[in-house]
Enzyme design. Structure first.
Site, PDB file in Angstrom:
ATOM      1  N   GLU A 121     -63.330 -45.977 -24.869  1.00 55.91           N
ATOM      2  CA  GLU A 121     -64.656 -46.587 -24.967  1.00 55.91           C
ATOM      3  C   GLU A 121     -64.583 -47.972 -25.595  1.00 55.91           C
ATOM      4  O   GLU A 121     -63.682 -48.262 -26.380  1.00 55.91           O
ATOM      5  CB  GLU A 121     -65.566 -45.727 -25.858  1.00 55.91           C
ATOM      6  CG  GLU A 121     -65.744 -44.296 -25.418  1.00 55.91           C
ATOM      7  CD  GLU A 121     -66.582 -44.169 -24.156  1.00 55.91           C
ATOM      8  OE1 GLU A 121     -67.321 -45.115 -23.841  1.00 55.91           O
ATOM      9  OE2 GLU A 121     -66.482 -43.124 -23.499  1.00 55.91           O
ATOM     10  N   ASN A 232     -70.498 -53.400 -19.252  1.00 55.61           N
ATOM     11  CA  ASN A 232     -71.703 -53.239 -20.085  1.00 55.61           C
ATOM     12  C   ASN A 232     -71.441 -53.505 -21.567  1.00 55.61           C
ATOM     13  O   ASN A 232     -72.368 -53.575 -22.351  1.00 55.61           O
ATOM     14  CB  ASN A 232     -72.421 -51.913 -19.843  1.00 55.61           C
ATOM     15  CG  ASN A 232     -71.467 -50.759 -19.808  1.00 55.61           C
ATOM     16  OD1 ASN A 232     -70.377 -50.856 -20.385  1.00 55.61           O
ATOM     17  ND2 ASN A 232     -71.827 -49.688 -19.139  1.00 55.61           N
ATOM     18  N   TYR A 238     -61.580 -55.152 -22.617  1.00 55.15           N
ATOM     19  CA  TYR A 238     -62.347 -54.074 -21.995  1.00 55.15           C
ATOM     20  C   TYR A 238     -62.662 -54.429 -20.541  1.00 55.15           C
ATOM     21  O   TYR A 238     -63.652 -55.083 -20.233  1.00 55.15           O
ATOM     22  CB  TYR A 238     -63.626 -53.801 -22.786  1.00 55.15           C
ATOM     23  CG  TYR A 238     -64.395 -52.581 -22.316  1.00 55.15           C
ATOM     24  CD1 TYR A 238     -63.861 -51.307 -22.452  1.00 55.15           C
ATOM     25  CD2 TYR A 238     -65.651 -52.714 -21.732  1.00 55.15           C
ATOM     26  CE1 TYR A 238     -64.567 -50.195 -22.018  1.00 55.15           C
ATOM     27  CE2 TYR A 238     -66.368 -51.613 -21.300  1.00 55.15           C
ATOM     28  CZ  TYR A 238     -65.810 -50.354 -21.446  1.00 55.15           C
ATOM     29  OH  TYR A 238     -66.513 -49.248 -21.013  1.00 55.15           O
ATOM     30  N   GLU A 241     -62.954 -49.875 -14.380  1.00 58.75           N
ATOM     31  CA  GLU A 241     -62.856 -49.653 -12.936  1.00 58.75           C
ATOM     32  C   GLU A 241     -63.835 -50.517 -12.144  1.00 58.75           C
ATOM     33  O   GLU A 241     -63.709 -50.627 -10.935  1.00 58.75           O
ATOM     34  CB  GLU A 241     -63.047 -48.163 -12.617  1.00 58.75           C
ATOM     35  CG  GLU A 241     -64.478 -47.628 -12.641  1.00 58.75           C
ATOM     36  CD  GLU A 241     -65.109 -47.610 -14.030  1.00 58.75           C
ATOM     37  OE1 GLU A 241     -64.360 -47.579 -15.023  1.00 58.75           O
ATOM     38  OE2 GLU A 241     -66.350 -47.625 -14.111  1.00 58.75           O
ATOM     39  N   LYS A 242     -64.758 -51.153 -12.829  1.00 61.60           N
ATOM     40  CA  LYS A 242     -65.669 -52.075 -12.134  1.00 61.60           C
ATOM     41  C   LYS A 242     -64.886 -53.221 -11.507  1.00 61.60           C
ATOM     42  O   LYS A 242     -65.300 -53.791 -10.500  1.00 61.60           O
ATOM     43  CB  LYS A 242     -66.712 -52.624 -13.111  1.00 61.60           C
ATOM     44  CG  LYS A 242     -67.638 -51.547 -13.647  1.00 61.60           C
ATOM     45  CD  LYS A 242     -68.569 -52.102 -14.713  1.00 61.60           C
ATOM     46  CE  LYS A 242     -69.577 -51.064 -15.168  1.00 61.60           C
ATOM     47  NZ  LYS A 242     -68.957 -49.912 -15.860  1.00 61.60           N
TER      48      LYS A 242
END
Ligand SMILES: *[C@@H]1O[C@H](CO)[C@@H](O)[C@H](O)[C@H]1NC(C)=O
Ligand SMILES: *[C@@H]1O[C@H](CO)[C@@H](O)[C@H](O)[C@H]1NC(C)=O
Ligand SMILES: *[C@@H]1O[C@H](CO)[C@@H](O)[C@H](O)[C@H]1NC(C)=O
Length: 353
Positions: A121, A232, A238, A241-242
């Site tokens: 995360e 986001n 970070y 998979e986007k």
């Protein structure tokens, strides 16, 4: 004189052995299975997973790390009774933070055993980590400066299949975005609203009640020139998979919003993405996209990397856990995360170079 020649020659040899990656972008090697073959010992490393992430257990039957990933001498277990013989005990953060699981602080920690903190995360979803000061010896996250780096995806060099790669050029949509949780006040929503004021943006996903099945996802994205790989959370390294799946595997050129351009440049192939921060305004970005889509030759240059690289996604927790063994011999003998909260929230990297 001779010696002065030998050194550069050795360097060139070494570089070519390592595959000769383009500068700035370093294709991953440290975590690859071959890194494991170097260690002598002959001893199995025992990795104990204390609880399964999201309470979804997966079979550990057989010699999982060897059978599935070619990583030798790695004993991956989830029986707590093996605690006394574990070299590494892994704790997935989410269940700790949700108080569904807790650390076995009452058990005497065997000499040399390492406790690993694992999370994929972004920092703002890790909860309060202050309570974990001076507990963990290792981190397992997507961060490049973690003890074991477990990215969402990476690119690997293609070999024989090179010539078969086709440019996905049957495009009918300019910009696409798949979004399930739209929150008005996020940076990415702001950029989206400005962008859509200048160029058409096609939205899919739960937000607009046009959810895509996983089978329809990539074919849909492949019809778009550009895909908004907007994270986001904007945090160091970070990159999810986007980028790796949606844009790269879908065959659209990613427009990225996330960590700074340099974070992308070290993991993504050169000239494979467009970073929002590299434009003075969203309007400029929109104009750039419009022009690029109208110039097939220049647009194709953003897809050229696909001939040499293919995307690998990481989705299986077992693969991530087996990586611990690949890295085991290069872990520091002694290490304690005295302030995990500070480490997780660090803005700048503590990479050696
Ligand atoms: C290492 O683990 C594998 C798989 O669990 C097992 O077959 C093998 O006997 C072990 N080797 C040693 C030296 O303990
Ligand atoms: C191009 O995409 C359209 C849908 O947008 C599809 O109907 C058509 O068959 C595609 N053409 C090729 C050559 O793939
Ligand atoms: C791991 O952390 C504990 C708790 O701070 C410490 O006592 C122990 O020496 C550390 N072990 C290693 C191998 O770094």
């Amino acid at each position: 004189m001779k010696n002065r020649l030998v050194f550069p020659i050795l360097c060139v040899l070494l570089l070519s052995l390592l595959g000769g990656w383009p500068r700035g972008f370093q294709a991953p090697t440290a975590n690859s299975p071959s890194a494991a073959s170097g260690w002598g010992g002959g001893r199995n490393v025992t990795v104990l997973l204390w609880h399964w992430p999201f309470n979804r257990p997966v079979s550990l039957r057989g010699d999982v790390c060897w059978d599935l990933y070619g990583i030798p001498r790695c004993r991956l277990v989830d029986q707590r009774s093996l605690f006394p013989s574990a070299d590494v005990v892994v704790f997935h953060n989410r269940e700790l933070v949700q108080r569904r699981q807790k650390l076995p602080l009452e058990l005497p920690r065997p000499q040399g055993q390492r406790w690993a903190w694992m999370s994929l995360e972004a920092p703002d979803h890790n909860g309060n980590l202050r309570q974990y000061a001076n507990v963990f010896n290792m981190t397992i996250t997507y961060r490049r400066d973690a003890d074991v780096t477990v990215p969402y995806g990476e690119v690997q060099p293609r070999q024989a299949e090179r010539h078969q790669v086709q440019d996905p050029l049957n495009k009918s949509v300019l910009v696409c975005w798949v979004v399930s949780n739209y929150r008005e006040h996020q940076k990415r929503s702001e950029v989206y609203r400005e962008l859509k004021a200048a160029v058409p943006v096609q939205i899919y996903g739960r937000w607009t009640k046009k959810p895509l099945t996983s089978r329809a996802l990539l074919p849909t994205i492949s019809r778009c020139h550009f895909y908004l790989s907007f994270e986001n959370s904007l945090s160091k390294d970070y990159i999810t998979e986007k980028l790796w799946r949606n844009a790269y595997q879908g065959g659209a050129v990613p427009v990225v919003l996330g960590p700074p351009p340099d974070d992308y440049k070290t993991v993504a192939p050169p000239h494979s993405f467009i970073h929002v921060d590299e434009f003075a305004s969203v309007k400029d970005l929109a104009e750039y996209l419009r022009q690029l889509a109208g110039d097939e030759r220049r647009y194709s240059e953003y897809l050229a990397w696909r001939r040499e690289w293919r995307v690998k996604l990481f989705a299986d927790w077992r693969e991530r856990l087996c990586q611990i063994c690949s890295r085991f011999d290069s872990l520091p003998q002694q290490k304690v995360y005295a302030d995990l909260e500070a480490w997780v929230n660090a803005v700048t990297s503590s990479l050696p170079n």
